[in-house]
Design a protein around this motif. Sequence first.
Motif, PDB file in Angstrom:
ATOM      1  N   HIS A  99       0.822  -1.207   0.000  1.00 11.42           N
ATOM      2  CA  HIS A  99       0.000   0.000   0.000  1.00 11.42           C
ATOM      3  C   HIS A  99       0.854   1.254   0.000  1.00 11.42           C
ATOM      4  N   MET A 100       2.014   1.191   0.630  1.00  9.07           N
ATOM      5  CA  MET A 100       2.932   2.326   0.581  1.00  9.07           C
ATOM      6  C   MET A 100       3.379   2.585  -0.853  1.00  9.07           C
ATOM      7  N   LEU A 101       3.571   1.507  -1.609  1.00 10.14           N
ATOM      8  CA  LEU A 101       3.984   1.644  -3.002  1.00 10.14           C
ATOM      9  C   LEU A 101       2.850   2.090  -3.917  1.00 10.14           C
ATOM     10  N   SER A 102       1.622   1.926  -3.460  1.00  7.63           N
ATOM     11  CA  SER A 102       0.475   2.183  -4.334  1.00  7.63           C
ATOM     12  C   SER A 102       0.125   3.659  -4.462  1.00  7.63           C
ATOM     13  N   VAL A 103       0.672   4.509  -3.595  1.00  7.79           N
ATOM     14  CA  VAL A 103       0.333   5.929  -3.662  1.00  7.79           C
ATOM     15  C   VAL A 103       0.983   6.559  -4.888  1.00  7.79           C
ATOM     16  N   GLY A 104       0.413   7.655  -5.326  1.00  8.02           N
ATOM     17  CA  GLY A 104       0.879   8.291  -6.551  1.00  8.02           C
ATOM     18  C   GLY A 104       2.289   8.833  -6.446  1.00  8.02           C
ATOM     19  N   GLN A 105       2.625   9.401  -5.280  1.00 12.82           N
ATOM     20  CA  GLN A 105       3.977   9.888  -5.066  1.00 12.82           C
ATOM     21  C   GLN A 105       4.810   8.761  -4.482  1.00 12.82           C
ATOM     22  N   HIS A 106       6.079   8.713  -4.816  1.00  6.87           N
ATOM     23  CA  HIS A 106       6.919   7.618  -4.339  1.00  6.87           C
ATOM     24  C   HIS A 106       8.126   8.168  -3.589  1.00  6.87           C
ATOM     25  N   PRO A 107       8.047   8.208  -2.261  1.00  5.61           N
ATOM     26  CA  PRO A 107       9.222   8.620  -1.485  1.00  5.61           C
ATOM     27  C   PRO A 107      10.392   7.671  -1.672  1.00  5.61           C
ATOM     28  N   ILE A 108      11.565   8.139  -1.281  1.00 10.21           N
ATOM     29  CA  ILE A 108      12.776   7.317  -1.316  1.00 10.21           C
ATOM     30  C   ILE A 108      12.597   6.147  -0.360  1.00 10.21           C
ATOM     31  N   GLU A 109      12.979   4.944  -0.779  1.00  5.24           N
ATOM     32  CA  GLU A 109      12.673   3.767   0.030  1.00  5.24           C
ATOM     33  C   GLU A 109      13.872   2.906   0.412  1.00  5.24           C
TER      34      GLU A 109
END
Length: 270
Positions: A99-109
């Motif tokens: 779900h963290m990956l599913s958001v439109g913006q992608h923070p550094i991971e």
Amino acid sequence: MKFRARVSSMNRFKLLQITDCHLGSSPRQTLLGMDTDQSLHDVLLAAKANEEPDMIVVSGDVSGDAGALSYARFLTIIDEYFPSVPLAWLPGNHDNPEHMLSVGQHPIELSHCVEGWHFIFLDSRIPRQEGGRLGPNELARLERELSAHPTRPTAVFLHHQPVAVGCEWLDQYVVEDAERFFEVLDRHSQVKLVSWGHVHQNFYCERKGVALMATPSTCIQFLPNSDEFQLDTQMPGYRTYELFDDGNFKTQVRRSEEKNYFIDMAATGY
């Protein structure tokens, strides 16, 4: 309280760390009575007034219900206060990485190099469990990351504590393979600090010259040095870092303004 306050004439990079926000998929959800939306806003308001970060790191438990909407809501709230600041995040035991990956913006991971420093973000989750473990894949990635940048001062972030913090009920959740974790770190002298969330309190110690620290939650706080679950009356908080490209750094915990939140101080768990 400030640590590592040695003066440096080198360039500096300002980092803001928040953790354990436990944000819901809908507004005004609570954790033991505390409105986690309100406490996050209060922490970010204090940070906005006092800090000018070059980057923000969120060290897990971004969400309280692991819903996809909670992560979208979190990014929207961050954008209200720090719209142009790069964001990095990693999952905690309450999070859902998909779900963290599913958001439109992608923070550094995974990792990031900037201004002479190397930041590594590890996943210490054990799915559907409170405790933490890095496992062979994350430990191997840590080894590769450190080997690839042997001369860059390095900060390592994870969610679970790799050392006991002095709370018996919390320290059952120390990273299971912490010994192997430190074996990797001991092979790489560029590691300057390790920081985590999960314990909802300030903590600091040093091991073989490496600073080890925990950052307070943006919501409820756990009472330090408690054998059984107990809440603290400290305000929600955050941690700042000033990182110099010669490997020195300063770090400080700050908290939001004093406020009478509704909290179930008689709670025996969550």
